[in-house]
Motif scaffolding. Structure first.
Motif, mmCIF file in Angstrom:
data_model
loop_
_atom_site.group_PDB
_atom_site.id
_atom_site.type_symbol
_atom_site.label_atom_id
_atom_site.label_comp_id
_atom_site.label_asym_id
_atom_site.label_seq_id
_atom_site.Cartn_x
_atom_site.Cartn_y
_atom_site.Cartn_z
ATOM 1 N N LEU A 92 24.549 -22.675 79.910
ATOM 2 C CA LEU A 92 23.193 -23.198 79.733
ATOM 3 C C LEU A 92 22.092 -22.211 80.431
ATOM 4 C CD1 LEU A 92 23.654 -26.962 81.258
ATOM 5 C CD2 LEU A 92 23.205 -26.135 78.830
ATOM 6 N N LEU A 94 22.029 -21.786 83.642
ATOM 7 C CA LEU A 94 21.306 -22.202 84.804
ATOM 8 C C LEU A 94 21.328 -21.330 85.821
ATOM 9 C CD1 LEU A 94 22.772 -25.763 84.501
ATOM 10 C CD2 LEU A 94 20.466 -25.280 84.415
ATOM 11 N N ASN A 101 11.803 -20.331 86.037
ATOM 12 C CA ASN A 101 10.831 -20.928 86.550
ATOM 13 C C ASN A 101 9.495 -20.422 86.737
ATOM 14 O OD1 ASN A 101 12.618 -23.222 86.841
ATOM 15 N ND2 ASN A 101 12.889 -22.924 88.971
ATOM 16 N N ARG A 104 7.843 -20.611 83.672
ATOM 17 C CA ARG A 104 7.344 -21.796 83.411
ATOM 18 C C ARG A 104 6.059 -21.865 83.921
ATOM 19 N NH1 ARG A 104 11.823 -25.374 83.146
ATOM 20 N NH2 ARG A 104 12.638 -25.316 80.925
ATOM 21 N N ARG A 113 0.230 -27.984 77.925
ATOM 22 C CA ARG A 113 0.040 -29.341 78.134
ATOM 23 C C ARG A 113 -1.402 -29.815 78.348
ATOM 24 N NH1 ARG A 113 2.882 -33.288 80.541
ATOM 25 N NH2 ARG A 113 3.141 -34.040 78.380
ATOM 26 N N ARG B 24 22.762 -40.167 84.445
ATOM 27 C CA ARG B 24 23.586 -41.015 84.009
ATOM 28 C C ARG B 24 23.153 -41.673 82.871
ATOM 29 N NH1 ARG B 24 27.937 -42.081 88.285
ATOM 30 N NH2 ARG B 24 28.366 -43.925 87.436
ATOM 31 N N LYS B 55 14.130 -30.785 85.820
ATOM 32 C CA LYS B 55 13.597 -29.966 84.636
ATOM 33 C C LYS B 55 13.985 -28.408 85.395
ATOM 34 C CE LYS B 55 9.272 -29.978 83.720
ATOM 35 N NZ LYS B 55 7.986 -30.331 82.969
ATOM 36 N N GLU B 56 13.295 -28.299 86.562
ATOM 37 C CA GLU B 56 13.458 -27.206 87.214
ATOM 38 C C GLU B 56 14.828 -26.424 87.277
ATOM 39 O OE1 GLU B 56 9.204 -27.293 89.663
ATOM 40 O OE2 GLU B 56 11.023 -27.577 90.694
ATOM 41 N N ASN B 58 16.940 -26.958 84.781
ATOM 42 C CA ASN B 58 17.383 -27.039 83.285
ATOM 43 C C ASN B 58 18.292 -28.156 83.130
ATOM 44 O OD1 ASN B 58 15.636 -24.874 82.490
ATOM 45 N ND2 ASN B 58 17.223 -23.103 82.548
ATOM 46 N N ILE B 59 18.209 -28.847 83.707
ATOM 47 C CA ILE B 59 19.281 -30.191 83.588
ATOM 48 C C ILE B 59 18.602 -31.045 82.508
ATOM 49 C CG2 ILE B 59 20.269 -32.171 84.657
ATOM 50 C CD1 ILE B 59 20.320 -30.323 87.110
ATOM 51 N N GLU B 62 12.150 -32.020 77.962
ATOM 52 C CA GLU B 62 10.946 -33.358 77.427
ATOM 53 C C GLU B 62 10.585 -33.127 75.931
ATOM 54 O OE1 GLU B 62 8.641 -30.105 79.660
ATOM 55 O OE2 GLU B 62 7.610 -32.173 79.387
ATOM 56 N N GLN B 64 7.221 -34.939 73.852
ATOM 57 C CA GLN B 64 6.114 -35.791 74.268
ATOM 58 C C GLN B 64 6.076 -36.472 72.671
ATOM 59 O OE1 GLN B 64 2.721 -34.316 75.984
ATOM 60 N NE2 GLN B 64 1.758 -36.470 75.928
ATOM 61 N N VAL B 69 6.494 -39.621 77.104
ATOM 62 C CA VAL B 69 7.169 -38.433 77.152
ATOM 63 C C VAL B 69 8.662 -38.649 77.310
ATOM 64 C CG1 VAL B 69 7.774 -36.374 78.542
ATOM 65 C CG2 VAL B 69 5.299 -37.108 78.681
ATOM 66 N N THR B 74 19.783 -31.417 78.813
ATOM 67 C CA THR B 74 19.718 -30.161 77.906
ATOM 68 C C THR B 74 20.900 -29.986 77.227
ATOM 69 O OG1 THR B 74 20.585 -28.892 79.956
ATOM 70 C CG2 THR B 74 18.075 -28.952 79.493
#
Lengths: 113, 113
Positions: A92, A94, A101, A104, A113, B24, B55-56, B58-59, B62, B64, B69, B74
């Motif tokens: 990933l 990760l 970040n 981003r 956005r 979960r 999100k930071e 990478n888990i 999103e 919209q 949202v 991922t």
DNA sequence: CGTTTATATGAATCATAATTCATATATATT
DNA sequence: AATATATATGAATTATGATTCATATAAACG
């Protein structure tokens, strides 16, 4: 205590850099406190505290031999989990979270956005 | 940033009860922020903060749709990892950490070691 | 446009956890 | 017994993270 809470407690316990390094070392075999301390180059008391935390989550167990106390993982599945996790992180991207970040943040500032 | 630090950051991120519950839930499918908020019965801003943290790392990612949202994992490997972890915890009786700890403390007080 | 709905953000507060320091305990050695 | 070595512990400090609150943003709708 819900399942999620229990599981979170466990993940948090492993999710500390020094403790994770301890687990990764113990995955290769038993180590005494002194070895861990010198390999990780941290204060002895700190290692002891971390070992206590790991023990309280049943992640490690100890065996005393003379003055020395040897620690090892309670279960080989733990080592496997860490390896799986590592593989997933690579898959990933990760790792290098940081760079991702920063990109981003740059995008957000320049108007998305 | 070492591998252990990266991995620890990831584990810590998932190792928070609310975030773990989010993961979960998302393992079962996409959810919008409002759904997560009402299912988990937490403040909307709290859920947003946690989603940002996920999100930071990478888990989650999103998508919209109108005002809403939608978030999802991922990667399916994440869900598998959680399941594996859960299985391991059951195998090791890592759930109910608390009771185990209370026993330990009792033993210690009454003179062991 | 003004309002409603959905989500995000930042600052402030509060809670938890990591680290250090001093010291205790326990075993071994002389 | 006195000393050295190995580890553990507790209190104090510091750092990090979670939660709340107020408010901002952004899309939809009248």
């Amino acid at each position: 205590m819900t399942m999620a809470e229990d599981q979170a407690r466990f993940l948090r316990c492993v999710g500390e850099p020094t403790r994770l390094e301890i687990v990764r070392l113990l995955a290769k075999g038993e180590r005494c406190v002194g070895e861990l301390t010198s390999v990780l180059n941290k204060e002895q008391s700190l290692i002891s505290h971390h070992l206590k935390a790991l023990k309280e989550c049943n992640i490690v167990k100890e065996r005393q031999e003379a003055q020395k106390v040897y620690y090892k993982l309670t279960n080989a599945g733990l080592a496997r989990l860490i390896v799986d996790c590592e593989a997933l992180m690579k898959e990933l991207s990760l790792c290098k979270c940081q760079e991702v970040n920063y990109e981003r943040k740059a995008n957000q500032k320049s108007g998305k956005r």
